[in-house]
Write an enzyme that holds these catalytic residues in place. Structure first.
Site, PDB file in Angstrom:
ATOM      1  CG  ASN A   8      73.173-132.512  64.955  1.00 32.51           C
ATOM      2  OD1 ASN A   8      72.000-132.806  65.150  1.00 32.51           O
ATOM      3  ND2 ASN A   8      73.530-131.400  64.317  1.00 32.51           N
ATOM      4  CG  HIS A  20      78.938-134.369  64.779  1.00 28.72           C
ATOM      5  ND1 HIS A  20      78.349-134.679  63.582  1.00 28.72           N
ATOM      6  CD2 HIS A  20      78.645-133.063  64.977  1.00 28.72           C
ATOM      7  CE1 HIS A  20      77.746-133.625  63.076  1.00 28.72           C
ATOM      8  NE2 HIS A  20      77.917-132.636  63.907  1.00 28.72           N
ATOM      9  CB  CYS A  52      85.668-135.967  65.400  1.00 29.69           C
ATOM     10  SG  CYS A  52      86.750-136.494  66.735  1.00 29.69           S
TER      11      CYS A  52
END
Length: 365
Positions: free
Chosen positions: A272, A274, A309
């Site tokens: 995904n 991140h 993040c």
């Protein structure tokens, strides 16, 4: 003689063996005196090799050279059952077994917290896949994939009574339930397969995000219809008290130790795009005093994920420790411990993950 599953016997001629599609002969038997195994002093000569209707026999023993790719794979195959697990309790609970590998243990020869978190994640994804709901996303259902939606974890709490050792087999049960009006809860229980005793348990909360806009989304009615038949209202952690309390925010003034310059790598990213939620465990431990890591077991940790993040960010890990009582008469220098943690972006100090943990002295029985 080794079995070559990727090729079929084409023909056997005097002194050499060829592989491909079998040729028909009048007798269907092709006698040879030897079979070339590539030469070398240690090469073994085959007294006789016969090809009969596609089956090869060497010195009278069967050797199957036909392609396994053409064989249909049964869902009841033992290998698939081990890899994918099975449903129990009327398909409401999904169960899977794992062997603790040598590369999944730490310096104290037991499975790490990161290992347990990875096994929980693997069981959850296989649960979705085995249920028949999986779309083309990572753990997403078909209706979620159509709407470009993904699951993102907002909080997870795992409590460990005993860490498994190398070679142990663990059995993990997982199930899902609703969490408020717009979320999902997933729980796990880990047992030692030999003793059947529960050794760890975990609970987590999830919400939906649009994978392109990166904004949170309500759960569409079509997705509710997909997942509702699998919901089981059962808590792995009674009361879930440890996940309901707000985790204190650390600052430079309240943190006892800070580790800067932590850089997410490409291998830390999930599909995904991140940082995988398990990776934060390692960064949290970077700011924990070495003496604590050596003398204590991490028995409980709650992670509160504040934002996703990406790889381009440098991170900082902050930790503060506190004692929970009187030091026991063991090798440890203090009583059991509690700790609070923060993972933040280094440039603007934006919060990524808050965490709270509990530690028990390894000499405390």
């Amino acid at each position: 003689m080794a079995t070559l599953t990727s090729q079929s016997a084409k023909r056997i001629t005097r002194g050499r063996c060829f592989f491909g599609n079998p040729e028909k002969t009048k007798s269907s038997i092709l006698p040879v005196k030897s079979c070339d195994n590539g030469g070398g002093r240690g090469g073994r000569k085959l007294v006789c090799a016969n090809a009969v209707n596609g089956a090869v026999k060497v010195n009278g023993k069967a050797a199957d050279f036909r392609s396994s790719a053409a064989q249909p794979v049964s869902v009841d195959n033992d290998d698939d059952a081990f890899r994918l697990g099975k449903f129990v309790e009327g398909r409401l609970v999904y169960r899977q077994r794992f062997v603790i590998r040598s590369y999944e243990i730490g310096p104290d020869r037991t499975a790490t917290m990161e290992t347990l978190m990875n096994l929980l994640q693997e069981t959850a994804l296989n649960h979705v896949m085995s249920s028949g709901l999986a779309g083309d996303g990572f753990g997403a259902t078909r209706q979620m994939s159509l709407r470009k939606l993904i699951w993102v974890v907002t909080r997870i709490n795992i409590q460990v009574d005993k860490y498994s050792q190398w070679g142990d087999v663990v059995e993990i049960d997982t199930w899902v339930a609703s969490s408020g009006k717009n979320g999902m809860r997933r729980d796990w229980v880990i047992r030692d397969r030999r003793t059947k005793k529960m050794i760890a348990r975990a609970t987590s909360n999830w919400v939906m995000m649009n994978r392109e806009t990166r904004r949170l989304s309500k759960i569409p009615e079509e997705v509710w219809e997909e997942v509702l038949p699998f919901y089981l209202d059962r808590n792995s952690i009674a009361g879930d008290a440890n996940t309901s309390h707000r985790i204190q925010k650390l600052t430079d003034a309240t943190a006892e130790s800070v580790r800067s310059g932590l850089a997410p790598r490409w291998s830390d990213m999930d599909v995904n795009q991140h940082v995988n939620n398990v990776k934060y465990i390692g960064w949290i431990l970077e700011s924990v005093p070495l003496k604590v890591l050596v003398e204590y077991h991490l028995t409980s940790i709650t992670l509160d994920y504040r934002r996703e993040c990406r790889q381009s960010r440098l991170l900082e890990s902050l930790t503060t420790m506190s004692s929970t009582g009187t030091p026991p008469s063991t090798l440890c220098s203090s009583a059991d411990l509690q700790s609070t943690h923060l993972i933040r972006q280094q440039d603007d100090e934006a919060e990524i993950v808050r965490a709270r943990a509990e530690w028990r002295c390894k000499g405390h029985r």
